[in-house]
Design a protein around this motif. Structure first.
Motif, PDB file in Angstrom:
ATOM      1  N   UNK A 106       0.835  -1.205   0.000  1.00 51.92           N
ATOM      2  CA  UNK A 106       0.000   0.000   0.000  1.00 51.92           C
ATOM      3  C   UNK A 106       0.868   1.252   0.000  1.00 51.92           C
ATOM      4  N   UNK A 107       1.886   1.274   0.851  1.00 48.31           N
ATOM      5  CA  UNK A 107       2.809   2.409   0.891  1.00 48.31           C
ATOM      6  C   UNK A 107       3.571   2.544  -0.430  1.00 48.31           C
ATOM      7  N   UNK A 108       3.973   1.431  -0.980  1.00 45.49           N
ATOM      8  CA  UNK A 108       4.721   1.464  -2.244  1.00 45.49           C
ATOM      9  C   UNK A 108       3.876   2.044  -3.376  1.00 45.49           C
ATOM     10  N   UNK A 109       2.584   1.810  -3.328  1.00 44.42           N
ATOM     11  CA  UNK A 109       1.701   2.357  -4.358  1.00 44.42           C
ATOM     12  C   UNK A 109       1.399   3.837  -4.140  1.00 44.42           C
ATOM     13  N   UNK A 110       1.333   4.261  -2.881  1.00 43.52           N
ATOM     14  CA  UNK A 110       0.873   5.613  -2.570  1.00 43.52           C
ATOM     15  C   UNK A 110       1.972   6.662  -2.547  1.00 43.52           C
ATOM     16  N   UNK A 111       3.147   6.305  -2.036  1.00 44.02           N
ATOM     17  CA  UNK A 111       4.163   7.328  -1.797  1.00 44.02           C
ATOM     18  C   UNK A 111       4.859   7.740  -3.091  1.00 44.02           C
ATOM     19  N   UNK A 112       5.105   9.032  -3.265  1.00 46.60           N
ATOM     20  CA  UNK A 112       5.787   9.515  -4.473  1.00 46.60           C
ATOM     21  C   UNK A 112       7.255   9.109  -4.486  1.00 46.60           C
ATOM     22  N   UNK A 113       7.882   9.235  -5.639  1.00 44.89           N
ATOM     23  CA  UNK A 113       9.285   8.819  -5.762  1.00 44.89           C
ATOM     24  C   UNK A 113      10.211   9.665  -4.891  1.00 44.89           C
ATOM     25  N   UNK A 114       9.831  10.912  -4.630  1.00 44.19           N
ATOM     26  CA  UNK A 114      10.667  11.797  -3.802  1.00 44.19           C
ATOM     27  C   UNK A 114      10.192  11.847  -2.357  1.00 44.19           C
ATOM     28  N   UNK A 115       9.574  10.768  -1.900  1.00 43.97           N
ATOM     29  CA  UNK A 115       9.010  10.737  -0.544  1.00 43.97           C
ATOM     30  C   UNK A 115      10.064  10.995   0.525  1.00 43.97           C
ATOM     31  N   UNK A 116      11.263  10.446   0.362  1.00 45.46           N
ATOM     32  CA  UNK A 116      12.311  10.629   1.377  1.00 45.46           C
ATOM     33  C   UNK A 116      12.693  12.095   1.505  1.00 45.46           C
ATOM     34  N   UNK A 121      13.427  15.654   7.896  1.00 39.44           N
ATOM     35  CA  UNK A 121      13.381  16.845   8.746  1.00 39.44           C
ATOM     36  C   UNK A 121      11.956  17.341   9.028  1.00 39.44           C
ATOM     37  N   UNK A 122      10.946  16.777   8.359  1.00 40.82           N
ATOM     38  CA  UNK A 122       9.561  17.215   8.589  1.00 40.82           C
ATOM     39  C   UNK A 122       8.705  16.128   9.219  1.00 40.82           C
ATOM     40  N   UNK A 123       9.059  14.879   8.987  1.00 37.38           N
ATOM     41  CA  UNK A 123       8.297  13.757   9.536  1.00 37.38           C
ATOM     42  C   UNK A 123       9.187  13.017  10.527  1.00 37.38           C
ATOM     43  N   UNK A 124       8.673  12.842  11.738  1.00 36.36           N
ATOM     44  CA  UNK A 124       9.420  12.204  12.819  1.00 36.36           C
ATOM     45  C   UNK A 124       8.693  10.903  13.179  1.00 36.36           C
ATOM     46  N   UNK A 132      15.292  -1.847  24.418  1.00 36.50           N
ATOM     47  CA  UNK A 132      16.161  -0.678  24.248  1.00 36.50           C
ATOM     48  C   UNK A 132      15.386   0.634  24.235  1.00 36.50           C
ATOM     49  N   UNK A 133      14.078   0.560  24.136  1.00 36.56           N
ATOM     50  CA  UNK A 133      13.270   1.772  24.129  1.00 36.56           C
ATOM     51  C   UNK A 133      13.097   2.367  22.748  1.00 36.56           C
ATOM     52  N   UNK A 134      12.422   3.511  22.720  1.00 35.58           N
ATOM     53  CA  UNK A 134      12.101   4.139  21.449  1.00 35.58           C
ATOM     54  C   UNK A 134      13.036   5.274  21.098  1.00 35.58           C
ATOM     55  N   UNK A 135      13.083   5.599  19.812  1.00 36.16           N
ATOM     56  CA  UNK A 135      13.853   6.739  19.320  1.00 36.16           C
ATOM     57  C   UNK A 135      13.170   7.274  18.074  1.00 36.16           C
ATOM     58  N   UNK A 136      13.384   8.541  17.797  1.00 41.75           N
ATOM     59  CA  UNK A 136      12.801   9.169  16.621  1.00 41.75           C
ATOM     60  C   UNK A 136      13.741   9.062  15.432  1.00 41.75           C
ATOM     61  N   UNK A 137      13.163   8.804  14.271  1.00 43.53           N
ATOM     62  CA  UNK A 137      13.901   8.824  13.018  1.00 43.53           C
ATOM     63  C   UNK A 137      13.307   9.944  12.169  1.00 43.53           C
ATOM     64  N   UNK A 138      14.147  10.870  11.736  1.00 42.88           N
ATOM     65  CA  UNK A 138      13.674  12.031  10.988  1.00 42.88           C
ATOM     66  C   UNK A 138      14.445  12.261   9.692  1.00 42.88           C
ATOM     67  N   UNK A 139      15.451  11.444   9.433  1.00 37.70           N
ATOM     68  CA  UNK A 139      16.221  11.519   8.188  1.00 37.70           C
ATOM     69  C   UNK A 139      16.081  10.188   7.466  1.00 37.70           C
ATOM     70  N   UNK A 140      15.797  10.243   6.171  1.00 38.37           N
ATOM     71  CA  UNK A 140      15.535   9.022   5.412  1.00 38.37           C
ATOM     72  C   UNK A 140      16.420   9.000   4.168  1.00 38.37           C
ATOM     73  N   UNK A 141      17.138   7.897   4.015  1.00 40.90           N
ATOM     74  CA  UNK A 141      18.112   7.782   2.942  1.00 40.90           C
ATOM     75  C   UNK A 141      17.457   7.602   1.583  1.00 40.90           C
ATOM     76  N   UNK A 142      16.284   7.027   1.573  1.00 40.50           N
ATOM     77  CA  UNK A 142      15.598   6.715   0.324  1.00 40.50           C
ATOM     78  C   UNK A 142      14.126   6.448   0.614  1.00 40.50           C
ATOM     79  N   UNK A 143      13.359   6.305  -0.438  1.00 39.63           N
ATOM     80  CA  UNK A 143      11.941   5.959  -0.282  1.00 39.63           C
ATOM     81  C   UNK A 143      11.804   4.610   0.418  1.00 39.63           C
ATOM     82  N   UNK A 144      12.637   3.645   0.050  1.00 36.94           N
ATOM     83  CA  UNK A 144      12.589   2.325   0.687  1.00 36.94           C
ATOM     84  C   UNK A 144      12.934   2.419   2.172  1.00 36.94           C
ATOM     85  N   UNK A 145      13.888   3.281   2.513  1.00 37.79           N
ATOM     86  CA  UNK A 145      14.270   3.467   3.915  1.00 37.79           C
ATOM     87  C   UNK A 145      13.107   4.058   4.705  1.00 37.79           C
TER      88      UNK A 145
END
Length: 271
Positions: A106-116, A121-124, A132-145
């Motif tokens: 579903x995500x692969x169909x919906x997200x644009x190629x420049x999703x990353x 910096x805008x989506x956390x 180990x607990x939780x942590x925020x990820x806010x930098x994405x190397x690629x759409x697959x990442x």
């Protein structure tokens, strides 16, 4: 060198100044959040906002960051995938063991190629490593990442695809906000930086129709009918009308569209 430091500082301050929309864990109530997102998109310039999400809320936050806000479109794609998988013929627990694969496609169909690029910096996204607990990820190397971060955040052990964990960046992860769905949690808010950004927390519990219809603890993972899912999404969108009428969208006023319906005044708090 100094100019680059100043530029980075100004970018960080600009990001912090954006109002933040928080989407906590939600399970099947994602569809209520999807409706809320549609309602917010009619009122707000979402390019002026930032987003945080955990578990199912990570999906909503990612869609928001990518500008994929039409609840009818996102639901139509999900319906196609569920029909192919025979989900609605499998009973109320029809998503068990196959939900993960459906969400990923579903995500692969919906997200644009420049999703990353759109989301960095805008989506956390809150991810959680066992013990180990939780942590925020806010930098994405690629759409697959980015998609893998979402899958890590939503992974209910064994229920999603029969596996205990989801591997994200070489490490095992499980659902990042399960307790929010079961009994309420502030894990996502507690992980966010104290940057002074005005925040608005989305919660289906504020919709009396959801509270009345879905009372059991396990309802967050139990599939309702297709008609029920459509109704849930519609409720989410109309719920925004009520929030706006009550001025509780006030923290988002800086992202308000000039000709948006309704109005945001010196509002009430929303929790």
């Amino acid at each position: 060198m100094l100019s680059r430091v100043r530029q980075a500082s100004s970018v960080g301050k600009a990001a912090a100044a954006r109002p933040r929309i928080i989407f906590p864990g939600c399970g099947i109530f994602f569809w209520h959040q999807a409706g809320v997102l549609s309602g917010l998109a009619k009122r707000l310039d979402l390019d002026k906002a930032q987003f945080a999400g955990a578990s199912g809320g990570a999906l909503t936050a990612t869609l928001a960051g990518c500008g994929v806000t039409d609840r009818r479109h996102t639901l139509s794609v999900a319906e196609q995938l569920c029909d192919t998988a025979g989900v609605f013929e499998r009973g109320p627990w029809g998503l068990r063991g196959i939900w993960g694969g459906i969400v990923k496609e579903w995500l692969e169909r919906l997200l644009p190629t420049d999703a990353a690029e759109k989301c960095s910096e805008r989506v956390h996204i809150l991810v959680h490593r066992p013990f180990c607990g939780g942590r925020l990820v806010s930098e994405f190397e690629s759409r697959d990442d980015l998609i893998s971060a979402c899958m890590a955040s939503v992974h209910i052990p064994f229920f999603m695809d029969g596996r205990a964990t989801w591997r994200f960046r070489g490490e095992s992860h499980i659902d990042s906000d399960l307790f929010s769905m079961v009994r309420g949690s502030r894990a996502l808010e507690n992980a966010l930086p104290a940057d002074g950004a005005p925040s608005f927390r989305v919660s289906q519990r504020r919709d009396e129709r959801i509270r009345e219809r879905y009372r059991k603890t396990g309802d967050f993972a139990r599939l309702t009918s297709l008609e029920g899912v459509r109704e849930m999404a519609e409720w989410g969108e109309t719920h925004v009308d009520k929030l706006d009428d009550a001025n509780v969208l006030w923290p988002l006023r800086s992202a308000r569209r000039p000709q948006a319906p309704g109005g945001v005044g010196a509002g009430l708090s929303y929790d």
